[in-house]
Scaffold this active site. Structure first.
Site, short mmCIF file in Angstrom:
data_model
loop_
_atom_site.label_atom_id
_atom_site.label_comp_id
_atom_site.label_asym_id
_atom_site.label_seq_id
_atom_site.Cartn_x
_atom_site.Cartn_y
_atom_site.Cartn_z
N ARG A 106 1.14 -0.99 0.09
CA ARG A 106 -0.34 0.16 0.07
C ARG A 106 0.73 1.33 -0.23
NH1 ARG A 106 -4.79 1.62 3.92
NH2 ARG A 106 -6.24 0.54 2.48
N HIS A 133 -7.28 0.75 -5.62
CA HIS A 133 -8.36 -0.17 -4.47
C HIS A 133 -8.69 -1.39 -5.24
CE1 HIS A 133 -7.73 -1.10 -0.98
NE2 HIS A 133 -8.63 -0.32 -0.12
N GLN A 136 -9.94 -4.20 -3.02
CA GLN A 136 -11.51 -3.74 -1.81
C GLN A 136 -12.80 -4.05 -3.41
OE1 GLN A 136 -12.73 -1.86 1.11
NE2 GLN A 136 -14.10 -2.63 0.28
N ASP A 228 -17.38 7.08 -1.05
CA ASP A 228 -16.09 7.37 0.00
C ASP A 228 -15.57 8.83 0.41
OD1 ASP A 228 -13.74 6.27 0.90
OD2 ASP A 228 -12.91 6.42 -1.57
N CYS A 268 -16.31 1.86 1.81
CA CYS A 268 -14.91 1.26 1.82
C CYS A 268 -14.21 1.35 2.69
CB CYS A 268 -14.02 1.40 0.79
SG CYS A 268 -13.54 2.86 0.84
N ARG A 296 -13.45 -8.73 2.59
CA ARG A 296 -11.89 -8.24 2.09
C ARG A 296 -10.95 -9.72 2.54
NH1 ARG A 296 -9.99 -2.82 1.88
NH2 ARG A 296 -8.30 -4.05 1.25
N1 NVA Z 1 -9.92 6.52 -1.48
C1 NVA Z 1 -9.52 6.47 0.54
C2 NVA Z 1 -9.88 4.79 0.41
C3 NVA Z 1 -9.17 4.66 1.47
C4 NVA Z 1 -9.38 2.97 2.01
C5 NVA Z 1 -8.50 6.62 0.47
O1 NVA Z 1 -7.04 6.26 -0.89
O2 NVA Z 1 -7.31 7.44 0.74
N1 CP Z 2 -10.81 -0.29 2.90
C1 CP Z 2 -9.20 -0.45 3.21
O1 CP Z 2 -8.86 -0.34 2.84
O2 CP Z 2 -9.58 0.24 4.68
P1 CP Z 2 -8.36 0.31 5.81
O3 CP Z 2 -7.26 1.46 4.77
O4 CP Z 2 -8.30 0.74 6.77
O5 CP Z 2 -7.13 -0.44 5.04
#
Ligand code: NVA
Ligand code: CP
Length: 313
Positions: A106, A133, A136, A228, A268, A296
């Protein structure tokens, strides 16, 4: 289908059959876990997990999932590894490949994940970038299938920022034949190149992917409403301008009334109640967000087993 030794970086890279296989294996693994049946398809294997951004769901579901599959997961971040001190991605990729059977990452830049995958000799899984992502979105499709049974011809409407989640959902819907509308204001719409690729896939599966500024028009007849956060990780400096542009793009009762009566609501998570979604909708009868979060685990276990197991699943 042949996912063994491949990477999972973007759903667009998967074939329609590979997506179906992931959903089928996830269903089987979920059933086995619920029945208390051992499913140690990755016994003796190791996974390195690199996190340059915060996480609750992704970290815990990958770590627990890999453990349930019989293997060991190792958590790395910028502070506890040499990554934060600037060791090149291509070196990290080659070193980790000598120790582990897969790498989950990540991070911010999507290009870093592509570079990691170019140099790694083990499967690389994208646990979120600024662009995509995929894990997800696969869990989301699995959740929709559980709740609504049929995917083909369903309508998913994404409300808000045309971000990494919107992009991956566009790719995912196109693969499974779901119609998707991304309702976003100008300046926050999904990337045109991602939209074009999703539309190309959609033309093969007989569905449509489109962008619409008017969220009430978009939400008409929706089977799934999805939203989101307005400000994703790494965009904190833009918070005020994002709030100004996106503040009307909220999943609330009024919007829900435009959708089908049996519509389900996904997010998400983490959610900002009172911003992109109201407390009453996320806590209400249409919301399936905690089943979605649980999935997940099952979907990523399927992905990891398919990419890394020596056994037939
Ligand atoms: N769009 C959000 C998703 C978090 C799971 C981010 O990238 O922070
Ligand atoms: N939805 C998701 O990816 O959550 P986290 O940021 O907690 O991993």
């Amino acid at each position: 289908m042949g996912l063994r030794n491949k990477d999972l970086i973007s759903i667009h890279d998967l074939s329609v059959g590979e997506v179906a296989t992931i959903l089928d294996v996830a269903k089987k693994l979920k059933r086995m876990q619920k029945a208390g049946q051992p499913h140690r398809f990755l016994a003796g294997k190791s996974l390195a997990m690199i996190f340059s951004k915060a996480s609750t769901r992704t970290r815990v579901s990958f770590e627990v999932g890999f453990h349930q599959l019989g293997g060991q997961a190792i958590y790395l971040n910028d502070a506890v590894s040499q990554i934060g001190r600037g060791e090149p991605v291509k070196d990290t990729a080659r070193v980790l490949s000598r120790f582990v059977d897969g790498i989950m990452i990540r991070t911010f830049s999507h290009e870093s994940v592509l570079e990691l995958a170019r140099y790694a000799t083990v499967p690389v899984i994208n646990g979120l970038t600024d662009l995509l992502h995929p894990c997800q979105a696969l869990a989301d499709i699995f959740t929709i299938q559980e709740k609504l049974e049929v995917l083909k011809g369903r309508k998913l409407v994404f409300i808000g920022d045309g971000n990494n989640m919107a992009h991956s959902l566009m790719y995912a819907c196109a693969k499974v034949g779901m119609n998707m509308v991304c309702a976003s204001p100008k300046g926050y719409q999904p990337r045109p190149d991602i939209l074009a690729r999703a539309q190309e896939d959609a033309s093969h599966t007989g569905c449509t992917v489109s962008v619409e500024e008017d969220m009430f028009k978009a939400a008409k007849g929706a089977d799934v409403l999805y939203t989101d956060v307005w400000t994703s990780m790494g965009e904190e400096a833009e918070r005020e301008q994002r709030f100004a542009a996106l503040h009307t793009y909220q999943v609330n009762e009024e919007l829900l009334n435009m959708a089908r009566p049996e519509c389900i609501v996904l997010h998400c998570l983490p959610a900002h109640r009172g911003e992109e979604i109201t407390d009453s909708v996320i806590e209400g009868p249409h919301s399936v967000v905690f089943d979605e979060a649980e999935n997940r685990l099952h979907v990523q276990k399927a992905v990891m087993a398919l990419l890394m197991s020596d056994q037939t699943l």
